[in-house]
Design a protein around this motif. Sequence first.
Motif, PDB file in Angstrom:
ATOM      1  N   UNK A 718       1.039  -1.653   0.005  1.00  0.00           N
ATOM      2  CA  UNK A 718       0.216   0.018  -0.006  1.00  0.00           C
ATOM      3  C   UNK A 718       0.682   0.883   0.216  1.00  0.00           C
ATOM      4  N   UNK A 719       0.485   2.235  -0.725  1.00  0.00           N
ATOM      5  CA  UNK A 719       0.993   3.315  -0.623  1.00  0.00           C
ATOM      6  C   UNK A 719       1.434   3.893   0.746  1.00  0.00           C
ATOM      7  N   UNK A 720       2.683   4.835   0.936  1.00  0.00           N
ATOM      8  CA  UNK A 720       3.499   5.136   2.093  1.00  0.00           C
ATOM      9  C   UNK A 720       3.458   3.836   3.166  1.00  0.00           C
ATOM     10  N   UNK A 721       3.315   2.783   2.822  1.00  0.00           N
ATOM     11  CA  UNK A 721       3.350   1.696   4.256  1.00  0.00           C
ATOM     12  C   UNK A 721       4.045   0.668   4.049  1.00  0.00           C
ATOM     13  N   UNK A 722       4.755   0.381   4.931  1.00  0.00           N
ATOM     14  CA  UNK A 722       5.390  -0.507   4.679  1.00  0.00           C
ATOM     15  C   UNK A 722       5.360  -2.212   5.076  1.00  0.00           C
ATOM     16  N   UNK A 723       5.058  -2.778   3.990  1.00  0.00           N
ATOM     17  CA  UNK A 723       4.488  -4.337   4.166  1.00  0.00           C
ATOM     18  C   UNK A 723       5.649  -5.488   4.137  1.00  0.00           C
ATOM     19  N   UNK A 724       5.672  -6.753   5.998  1.00  0.00           N
ATOM     20  CA  UNK A 724       6.799  -7.371   5.962  1.00  0.00           C
ATOM     21  C   UNK A 724       6.287  -8.045   6.045  1.00  0.00           C
ATOM     22  N   UNK A 725       6.774  -9.373   5.330  1.00  0.00           N
ATOM     23  CA  UNK A 725       7.159 -10.772   4.538  1.00  0.00           C
ATOM     24  C   UNK A 725       7.798 -11.437   4.635  1.00  0.00           C
ATOM     25  N   UNK A 726       6.886 -12.747   5.767  1.00  0.00           N
ATOM     26  CA  UNK A 726       7.765 -14.044   6.106  1.00  0.00           C
ATOM     27  C   UNK A 726       8.356 -14.776   5.269  1.00  0.00           C
ATOM     28  N   UNK A 727       9.571 -14.703   4.739  1.00  0.00           N
ATOM     29  CA  UNK A 727      11.078 -15.762   4.518  1.00  0.00           C
ATOM     30  C   UNK A 727      10.855 -17.252   4.852  1.00  0.00           C
ATOM     31  N   UNK A 728       9.896 -18.236   3.979  1.00  0.00           N
ATOM     32  CA  UNK A 728      10.258 -19.295   4.970  1.00  0.00           C
ATOM     33  C   UNK A 728      11.091 -20.224   3.330  1.00  0.00           C
ATOM     34  N   UNK A 729      11.864 -20.688   3.970  1.00  0.00           N
ATOM     35  CA  UNK A 729      12.563 -22.084   3.730  1.00  0.00           C
ATOM     36  C   UNK A 729      12.167 -23.242   4.037  1.00  0.00           C
ATOM     37  N   UNK A 730      11.458 -23.815   4.032  1.00  0.00           N
ATOM     38  CA  UNK A 730      10.835 -25.014   3.796  1.00  0.00           C
ATOM     39  C   UNK A 730      12.070 -26.423   3.807  1.00  0.00           C
ATOM     40  N   UNK A 731      12.475 -27.499   4.779  1.00  0.00           N
ATOM     41  CA  UNK A 731      13.526 -28.323   4.792  1.00  0.00           C
ATOM     42  C   UNK A 731      12.929 -29.451   4.943  1.00  0.00           C
ATOM     43  N   UNK A 732      13.723 -30.187   4.415  1.00  0.00           N
ATOM     44  CA  UNK A 732      13.485 -31.666   4.771  1.00  0.00           C
ATOM     45  C   UNK A 732      13.276 -32.224   5.907  1.00  0.00           C
ATOM     46  N   UNK A 733      13.062 -33.110   6.497  1.00  0.00           N
ATOM     47  CA  UNK A 733      12.855 -33.271   7.903  1.00  0.00           C
ATOM     48  C   UNK A 733      14.217 -34.556   8.511  1.00  0.00           C
ATOM     49  N   UNK A 734      14.589 -35.749   7.742  1.00  0.00           N
ATOM     50  CA  UNK A 734      15.050 -36.884   6.919  1.00  0.00           C
ATOM     51  C   UNK A 734      16.452 -36.302   7.928  1.00  0.00           C
ATOM     52  N   UNK A 735      16.532 -37.023   9.201  1.00  0.00           N
ATOM     53  CA  UNK A 735      17.944 -36.702   8.537  1.00  0.00           C
ATOM     54  C   UNK A 735      19.371 -37.448   8.200  1.00  0.00           C
ATOM     55  N   UNK A 736      20.607 -37.603   7.959  1.00  0.00           N
ATOM     56  CA  UNK A 736      21.377 -37.552   7.043  1.00  0.00           C
ATOM     57  C   UNK A 736      21.446 -38.798   7.506  1.00  0.00           C
ATOM     58  N   UNK A 737      21.256 -39.457   5.551  1.00  0.00           N
ATOM     59  CA  UNK A 737      21.439 -41.550   5.765  1.00  0.00           C
ATOM     60  C   UNK A 737      22.441 -41.876   4.870  1.00  0.00           C
ATOM     61  N   UNK A 738      22.845 -43.407   5.383  1.00  0.00           N
ATOM     62  CA  UNK A 738      24.084 -43.476   4.824  1.00  0.00           C
ATOM     63  C   UNK A 738      23.602 -44.294   3.662  1.00  0.00           C
ATOM     64  N   UNK A 739      23.981 -43.578   2.372  1.00  0.00           N
ATOM     65  CA  UNK A 739      23.433 -44.342   1.595  1.00  0.00           C
ATOM     66  C   UNK A 739      24.271 -45.225   0.237  1.00  0.00           C
ATOM     67  N   UNK A 740      25.660 -45.622   0.964  1.00  0.00           N
ATOM     68  CA  UNK A 740      26.292 -46.859   0.743  1.00  0.00           C
ATOM     69  C   UNK A 740      27.394 -47.038   1.213  1.00  0.00           C
ATOM     70  N   UNK A 741      28.734 -47.495   0.352  1.00  0.00           N
ATOM     71  CA  UNK A 741      30.264 -47.567   0.799  1.00  0.00           C
ATOM     72  C   UNK A 741      31.482 -47.559  -0.156  1.00  0.00           C
ATOM     73  N   UNK A 742      32.211 -46.840   0.374  1.00  0.00           N
ATOM     74  CA  UNK A 742      32.861 -46.695  -0.642  1.00  0.00           C
ATOM     75  C   UNK A 742      34.717 -47.310   0.561  1.00  0.00           C
ATOM     76  N   UNK A 743      35.987 -47.249  -0.076  1.00  0.00           N
ATOM     77  CA  UNK A 743      37.021 -47.759   0.293  1.00  0.00           C
ATOM     78  C   UNK A 743      37.012 -46.215   0.588  1.00  0.00           C
TER      79      UNK A 743
END
Length: 885
Positions: A718-743
């Motif tokens: 709106x004219x003459x007013x500041x609009x404050x907006x929340x910036x949300x970055x959604x994140x995956x809740x899963x923890x780190x998983x072991x995907x395989x093995x190497x030497x």
Amino acid sequence: MKITSVLIPLSLCLVVAGCNPSGQHFISDKDYLNTVEADLNKKMSVIGVDSLFPDFNNNSLSLRENEALKFFYAYLPLGDISDYSPEYYLQNIRASFQTKEEMPWGASIPEQLFRHFVLPIRVNNENLDSSRVVFYRELKERVKNLSMYDAILEVNHWCHEKVVYQPSDGRTSSPLASVCTAYGRCGEESTFTVAALRAVGIPARQVYTPRWAHTNDNHAWVEAWADGTWHYLGACEPSPVLDMGWFDAPVKRALLLHTKVFGKYAGPEDIMQQTDNFAEINVTSNYAPVAKTTVQVVDSVGNAVIDADVQFGIYNYAEFYSVLSVKSDSLGKASITTGKGDLSVWVVKDGRIALQTVSAGKRDEYKIPLEFAQGQAVEKELDIVPPVEMTPDNKVTPEQAAADNIRSSRDDSIRNAYVATFIGRADAVAFAKDLSADTAKVARFLEMSRGNWKEIKNFLSDASKANKTDLALHLLGVISAKDLRDTPSAVLTNHLSHTNATENSKLFYLYVLNPRVRNELLTPYRSWLQQHLPAEVQLAVKENPEALIKWVNNIRIANEYNSQRIPISPVGVFKLGVADNISREIFFVAVARSLGIPARLEEVTGKLQYYHDGIWHDVYFEGEKPSVAKYGSFSLTYTPDKLLENPQYDTHFTLQKIEGGRMNLLNFRNPEGYESTVSWKSLFTKPVPIETGYYMLISGTRMADGEVLAKVVTFNVDEGKNTSVNLTMRHEQNNIQVLGNMNPEALFLPKEKTEEQSILATTGRGYFLVAILGAGQEPTNHFVRDLARLKPDFEKWNRQMLLLFKDQSQLDKFNTGDFPALPSNITFGIDKNSSITNALAAELNLGSANLPIVVIADTFGRIVYVSQGYKIGIGDELIQTISKL
């Protein structure tokens, strides 16, 4: 305007004319010829400037030349009519017919393919040049004794000798300019390669994914036709066989792959749209499984909504990038055929809006209710899933790959020998001293100009003689890096010599002296406009710039004849008296600046403006709704976390202004246009002045598998007013998983050492990163640039990162100078016998040829992160993973 700098003398047309039976048709289908002639007559009537067209009654033209010229002019975009002469097109037509007669495959190419995929000069939005004749002269002897298949491979090696990948801005260099520069982005490499293939009479087309679905960015490559089949190839990226490229795997995850075909086209492919200039065809099914998705737009009670605006989009760079805009039909329906993944659907009708995602391949049809009104505050979370990853087939033997690597290295040496002829810093500094000019600036401009350095040097020499060195340096400082690489000295001198240096200010340098307005090719328009603008108009405009709006209103709008919005030169607009909206805006700015009046397309919103009496004024032409701009502001609140401390504009979030139901992206970004430099911290923590209106904030977190967790928030300013907006970055809740093995004790040979050592002996205990790279390959270059971009974050991690190549030649080919400011915790080396590569490929079910392969593992060899192939933003993804360790 006749572009003499890119034209071959008309006398050459006679040389290349060759033998031509006078009765031979270019278009044998009478119905199609009638369509072409009807479209041509209609266009000539709309434009009304017959002098810009050929004399189609010229008896010196053969029948097929006459028909080919009619075909060209029926479908040329407006700028290609005004900015290039009929002689230019005739020389290219004759050169193409000559090639058809001299190449062994010429007689085997069907008429329709020759008409649409050999004869046309334009490939994308590049400026046209004389490459058709130049390339044929250089390539003819190399390919004339080869099969079509092998000729395509040979042409691609020739292209690799000339050009290598390097990102740049969105203006596409001409093929000859790319050769001069010796590099280009994928759109320029593919434009160049298509031009080279067509020059030797091989049907070719540029294929684009407008946006990837599994990662940010886009890509372009080439399809070439040989003996009845279309094949694909990476432009300037030779392979031992066709239908092979580094993008074999990502292309199978694409949602849409398309190409533009010059003219009215009735081929076998899925035609997405037919414009007055080109047909857009869908070739996705050539690469990946596809499905047709239909949406039905309905109102609040379920009734079909007819004639709604429907935009199908792909989430990419934190926006819903539109790939197809259509109207809903009499049943309220609209359809698209794509790869099997999620698309966005944005629908607008009478102030009501819908935003949803649909999953191609899961259902055939979706109902899309118009769910909210313009101005209504909305919050919505969207989970967007790309097509699934698939492993491509390995098409070559190790022997073929080794032989091709040797050949590619020879290509590199040829190109590098040419690049070595560019001016060096010592010579550039010496030249600057001769001019008594700023040595740092002069050296920087000359080095940036690459193969165009002689033109820039000549420009500065001429400026020095005219006592305008400082002004010339200011001019070079406001144009783009690409302008330095392909602008002739005469063009720059035209603008320097015909600009009165009335003040020493940023306003003057950026918006008067600067010849660049948008993404157009720079042309010497300033002196021409000053000479040809009516004296009374010039006087009136200088007294009050508002008079320029009234005069430019006389330019008629015909957007339909410039479907790609390829900018028409300002002189071309003047001569035509007809333009598209964008070219008319560029013309307005060019005229204003030529008369000493600051003007611009405003950087964030793109609004046309001129500067007068100390303020910027918006420009509205007749038929546009004028309004007095009102301003408020907005700011973003964000809570940093260990996964993402400072979200980046374009990568993590964007802002769109919704006007008339359409999303308009605001351009808070780098002026060069290909890497964002704006972040939450750098701009949005404090109120940002912005026009009042209805806005949409889009944010998204890209997961390792390509899925996006997105959020949409709409709000009003709106004219003459500041609009404050929340910036949300959604994140995956899963923890780190072991995907395989190497030497972790696997051996590699560190750079400049003679004995192998183990991974752990290099990294010590704890987590480490191993990447298998392919020197000179675009996906590898993106990965390494991300390491440099996020240098502080990787050095803060303080764990070793091993960047390995398969052999010494690959390591030698990799030039660390191309990637300045790499993290200090990197060790380069060689994976001898590909033992680490093969072990990772076997463990993780990867194809060893699709590079880079990037893993994070720990002391015990447990792999917690893996990525393969092309992925924009991999650096951010790695930092997110590291933050969870």
